[in-house]
Design a protein around this motif. Structure first.
Motif, PDB file in Angstrom:
ATOM      1  N   ASN A  29       0.825  -1.210   0.000  1.00 36.08           N
ATOM      2  CA  ASN A  29       0.000   0.000   0.000  1.00 36.08           C
ATOM      3  C   ASN A  29       0.860   1.261   0.000  1.00 36.08           C
ATOM      4  OD1 ASN A  29      -2.357  -1.467  -0.030  1.00 36.08           O
ATOM      5  ND2 ASN A  29      -2.675  -1.361   2.170  1.00 36.08           N
ATOM      6  N   SER A  86       2.259   1.765  -3.424  1.00 37.27           N
ATOM      7  CA  SER A  86       1.211   2.262  -4.311  1.00 37.27           C
ATOM      8  C   SER A  86       0.984   3.752  -4.098  1.00 37.27           C
ATOM      9  CB  SER A  86      -0.080   1.483  -4.073  1.00 37.27           C
ATOM     10  OG  SER A  86      -1.120   1.994  -4.841  1.00 37.27           O
ATOM     11  N   LYS A  87       0.985   4.184  -2.845  1.00 32.56           N
ATOM     12  CA  LYS A  87       0.805   5.609  -2.546  1.00 32.56           C
ATOM     13  C   LYS A  87       1.954   6.435  -3.106  1.00 32.56           C
ATOM     14  CE  LYS A  87      -1.971   5.010   1.613  1.00 32.56           C
ATOM     15  NZ  LYS A  87      -1.988   5.103   3.070  1.00 32.56           N
ATOM     16  N   LYS A 141       3.868   5.691  -5.686  1.00 37.36           N
ATOM     17  CA  LYS A 141       3.725   5.736  -7.145  1.00 37.36           C
ATOM     18  C   LYS A 141       2.663   6.748  -7.552  1.00 37.36           C
ATOM     19  CE  LYS A 141       5.101   1.022  -8.270  1.00 37.36           C
ATOM     20  NZ  LYS A 141       4.632  -0.286  -8.774  1.00 37.36           N
ATOM     21  N   GLU A 142       1.553   6.770  -6.836  1.00 35.30           N
ATOM     22  CA  GLU A 142       0.480   7.715  -7.150  1.00 35.30           C
ATOM     23  C   GLU A 142       0.935   9.154  -6.926  1.00 35.30           C
ATOM     24  OE1 GLU A 142      -2.988   9.018  -8.634  1.00 35.30           O
ATOM     25  OE2 GLU A 142      -2.322   6.942  -8.601  1.00 35.30           O
ATOM     26  N   ALA A 143       1.714   9.386  -5.854  1.00 35.89           N
ATOM     27  CA  ALA A 143       2.211  10.732  -5.580  1.00 35.89           C
ATOM     28  C   ALA A 143       3.164  11.187  -6.694  1.00 35.89           C
ATOM     29  CB  ALA A 143       2.925  10.771  -4.230  1.00 35.89           C
ATOM     30  N   ARG A 172       3.137  10.129  -9.769  1.00 40.47           N
ATOM     31  CA  ARG A 172       2.313  10.327 -10.959  1.00 40.47           C
ATOM     32  C   ARG A 172       1.612  11.695 -10.905  1.00 40.47           C
ATOM     33  NH1 ARG A 172      -1.046   5.797 -10.710  1.00 40.47           N
ATOM     34  NH2 ARG A 172       0.775   4.572 -11.240  1.00 40.47           N
ATOM     35  N   GLN A 173       1.086  12.043  -9.741  1.00 43.81           N
ATOM     36  CA  GLN A 173       0.417  13.342  -9.587  1.00 43.81           C
ATOM     37  C   GLN A 173       1.405  14.492  -9.759  1.00 43.81           C
ATOM     38  OE1 GLN A 173      -2.733  14.277  -9.164  1.00 43.81           O
ATOM     39  NE2 GLN A 173      -3.486  12.180  -9.306  1.00 43.81           N
ATOM     40  N   LYS A 224       2.176  14.980 -13.329  1.00 39.99           N
ATOM     41  CA  LYS A 224       1.028  15.587 -13.997  1.00 39.99           C
ATOM     42  C   LYS A 224       0.990  17.089 -13.729  1.00 39.99           C
ATOM     43  CE  LYS A 224      -3.964  14.992 -14.416  1.00 39.99           C
ATOM     44  NZ  LYS A 224      -5.139  14.262 -13.919  1.00 39.99           N
TER      45      LYS A 224
END
Length: 101
Positions: A39, A42-43, A45-47, A49-50, A53
């Motif tokens: 988890n 995953s967090k 990776k999402e950070a 990615r954001q 962006k």
């Protein structure tokens, strides 16, 4: 090939599961630690990615502003002296008259 003899008895083979889950070999505490680490990854990776962006959007916004500024400068150059006299400030007009440029 058709003439080869076939065996009269069918052999029974004990089937074993070919896919063994990674979680099956762990106890409850190890599974919990594994899911926590997954988890967190995953967090992260999402950070990332954001963040990428947001950087991309900021870069696009900056290039759009530069394009708009360039287009505005081109439009103002094409408007002529009358447009400049109405849009310029008194200080700009005074500088232009005194410097002779």
């Amino acid at each position: 090939m058709c003439s080869t003899p076939r065996p009269k008895r069918a052999e029974k083979v004990k089937s074993t599961p070919r896919v063994v889950s990674i979680m099956a070999s762990m106890d409850a505490e190890a599974r919990h630690r594994f899911t926590e680490r997954a988890n967190e990854a995953s967090k992260r990776k999402e950070a990332v990615r954001q963040e990428k962006k947001l950087l991309c959007l900021a870069k696009k916004k900056e290039t759009d502003q530069r394009k708009n500024q360039k287009m505005l400068n081109i439009k103002q150059q094409n408007q002529g002296l009358g447009y400049w006299l109405f849009s310029a400030s008194f200080a700009d007009i005074f500088k232009k008259l005194t410097s002779g440029q």
